[in-house]
Structures are given as C-alpha cells and as structure tokens.
Design an enzyme around this catalytic site. Sequence first.
Site, PDB file in Angstrom:
ATOM      1  N   ASN A 151      10.113  -2.063   2.011  1.00  0.00           N
ATOM      2  CA  ASN A 151      11.353  -1.840   2.766  1.00  0.00           C
ATOM      3  C   ASN A 151      12.186  -3.113   2.830  1.00  0.00           C
ATOM      4  OD1 ASN A 151       9.208  -2.715   4.500  1.00  0.00           O
ATOM      5  ND2 ASN A 151      10.338  -2.086   6.303  1.00  0.00           N
TER       6      ASN A 151
ATOM      7  N   GLU B  95      15.437  -4.580   4.837  1.00  0.00           N
ATOM      8  CA  GLU B  95      16.346  -4.356   5.964  1.00  0.00           C
ATOM      9  C   GLU B  95      17.628  -5.155   5.821  1.00  0.00           C
ATOM     10  OE1 GLU B  95      14.016  -4.805   9.568  1.00  0.00           O
ATOM     11  OE2 GLU B  95      12.937  -2.942   9.128  1.00  0.00           O
TER      12      GLU B  95
ATOM     13  N   CYS C 225      14.202   2.113   2.856  1.00  0.00           N
ATOM     14  CA  CYS C 225      12.755   2.328   2.969  1.00  0.00           C
ATOM     15  C   CYS C 225      12.036   1.948   1.672  1.00  0.00           C
ATOM     16  CB  CYS C 225      12.454   3.804   3.220  1.00  0.00           C
ATOM     17  SG  CYS C 225      13.003   4.418   4.812  1.00  0.00           S
TER      18      CYS C 225
ATOM     19  N   GLU D 147       9.682   3.565   0.092  1.00  0.00           N
ATOM     20  CA  GLU D 147       9.472   4.662  -0.865  1.00  0.00           C
ATOM     21  C   GLU D 147      10.671   4.829  -1.794  1.00  0.00           C
ATOM     22  OE1 GLU D 147       9.069   4.603   2.366  1.00  0.00           O
ATOM     23  OE2 GLU D 147       7.595   6.054   3.078  1.00  0.00           O
TER      24      GLU D 147
ATOM     25  N   CYS E 184       9.648   9.095   5.804  1.00  0.00           N
ATOM     26  CA  CYS E 184      10.717   9.668   6.630  1.00  0.00           C
ATOM     27  C   CYS E 184      11.371  10.842   5.884  1.00  0.00           C
ATOM     28  CB  CYS E 184      11.750   8.599   6.975  1.00  0.00           C
ATOM     29  SG  CYS E 184      12.897   8.231   5.650  1.00  0.00           S
TER      30      CYS E 184
ATOM     31  N   CYS F  81      13.330  10.020   2.693  1.00  0.00           N
ATOM     32  CA  CYS F  81      12.441   9.677   1.562  1.00  0.00           C
ATOM     33  C   CYS F  81      11.790  10.928   0.991  1.00  0.00           C
ATOM     34  CB  CYS F  81      11.382   8.667   2.002  1.00  0.00           C
ATOM     35  SG  CYS F  81      12.051   7.005   2.205  1.00  0.00           S
TER      36      CYS F  81
HETATM   37  N1  THU Z   1      10.437   2.647   6.719  1.00  0.00           N
HETATM   38  C1  THU Z   1      10.014   2.803   5.438  1.00  0.00           C
HETATM   39  O1  THU Z   1      10.054   1.869   4.635  1.00  0.00           O
HETATM   40  N2  THU Z   1       9.570   4.032   5.071  1.00  0.00           N
HETATM   41  C2  THU Z   1       9.520   5.113   5.885  1.00  0.00           C
HETATM   42  O2  THU Z   1       9.273   6.212   5.420  1.00  0.00           O
HETATM   43  C3  THU Z   1       9.756   4.951   7.324  1.00  0.00           C
HETATM   44  C4  THU Z   1      10.453   3.707   7.714  1.00  0.00           C
HETATM   45  C5  THU Z   1      10.970   1.335   7.111  1.00  0.00           C
HETATM   46  C6  THU Z   1      12.463   1.329   7.345  1.00  0.00           C
HETATM   47  C7  THU Z   1      12.618   0.173   8.285  1.00  0.00           C
HETATM   48  O3  THU Z   1      12.745  -1.013   7.525  1.00  0.00           O
HETATM   49  C8  THU Z   1      11.321   0.130   9.047  1.00  0.00           C
HETATM   50  O4  THU Z   1      10.389   0.910   8.310  1.00  0.00           O
HETATM   51  C9  THU Z   1      11.410   0.664  10.460  1.00  0.00           C
HETATM   52  O5  THU Z   1      11.987   1.916  10.483  1.00  0.00           O
END
Ligand code: THU
Length: 169
Positions: free
Chosen positions: A71, A73, A82, A84, A121, A124
Amino acid sequence: MTAFFDYNLMRKIEISTSATIFDSLAELSKDDQLLMQKAIEAKNTSYAPYSQFHVGAAVLLENDVIVLGSNQENAAYPSGMCAERVAVWKASSQYPNTSILKIAISASSKHTKVDKPVGPCGACRQTLLEYEVKQQQPFALLFMGETGAVVKTNSLVDLLPFSFDKSFL
Ligand code: THU
C-alpha cells in the site's frame, strides 16, 4: 401507474460462499506458504505513514513470475492506493497477457496486533474480479493478518456476490 416490481414474484434467496480456513501459515501447502512469505516481504515496502497499517500482496503468474505490491499512502488520503491494486496493476502492465494463478495478502499494524485475516477491501475485490473475468479462469486468494489464521478462496466470485462486470455493458 404500473408498479415496477411484481410483488407476487418477490422471494428471498440465500447465497452461500466457500473458503478454507487454516489455523496458521504452517498449515498451508509449501507453495502457498512461499507465496504468503513473499506477501509478508512486500509489507517492507509499504508506505503507510498515516495509517501505520502495512499491507503486502504477492501475485503469482502462470509464467512463474511473482509480482509484489504494497500500500502507498498520500497526504491527500484518497490519492493513496491499496497493496492488492498496486500488485495486480503492476502485474497486468508488465505482463498484460499472462494469467494470474494466485494472490497472497498479509497485513500488520504499528498500533495493534493484527491476528485476524484481513480481507481485501471492496474496491480491490472489484479490481481483482476484472482480471478473473478477463482471463476466464478463477484464481485463488489467500489472506491473513500478521499472525493467526489464513483464509483461502478459490475465486473472486466467493467474495463478491451480485458483482458488476462487462456483461452488463
Ligand atoms: N489497505 C490495503 O492495502 N488493502 C486493503 O484491502 C485494505 C486497506 C491499506 C490502505 C491504507 O493504506 C491502509 O491499508 C489503511 O486503510
């Protein structure tokens, strides 16, 4: 005015889904363990200064290449991405015509011990489904927290009932 719904036809349905739950990483097959280790490794490249929630994803392609993602940010929160989607888009842009066989996902937090499996999520799931539809071949998904149980599904269909895909367009 004609009612849009014919209420005589209303009925309830139940949709079932299936997944295999493993108590720990050690219970997975050697191949699945290896892919999950790669997802765990991918967490090291996570850029998550805001949530401190680190996610790694490893995509196994049919040419045996494993593509990693984590991930990423952003100070403008919605501009982040994310793990994935980073992984699957990287895979599809580097190897556009190579099928995905399996994806492993692992997550951990600087704030709490993540001991439950962390499923992808909704966005994704939708993104992953696109590639399953494209390749006309389901792929397995494995996900876990930092420790504890691992969930394995055989297809995105198990994670996304009533999904939207190109058949509507
Ligand atoms: N996140 C993911 O990388 N994958 C997911 O399926 C759920 C959330 C990340 C996004 C963000 O950087 C952090 O987790 C908190 O939401």
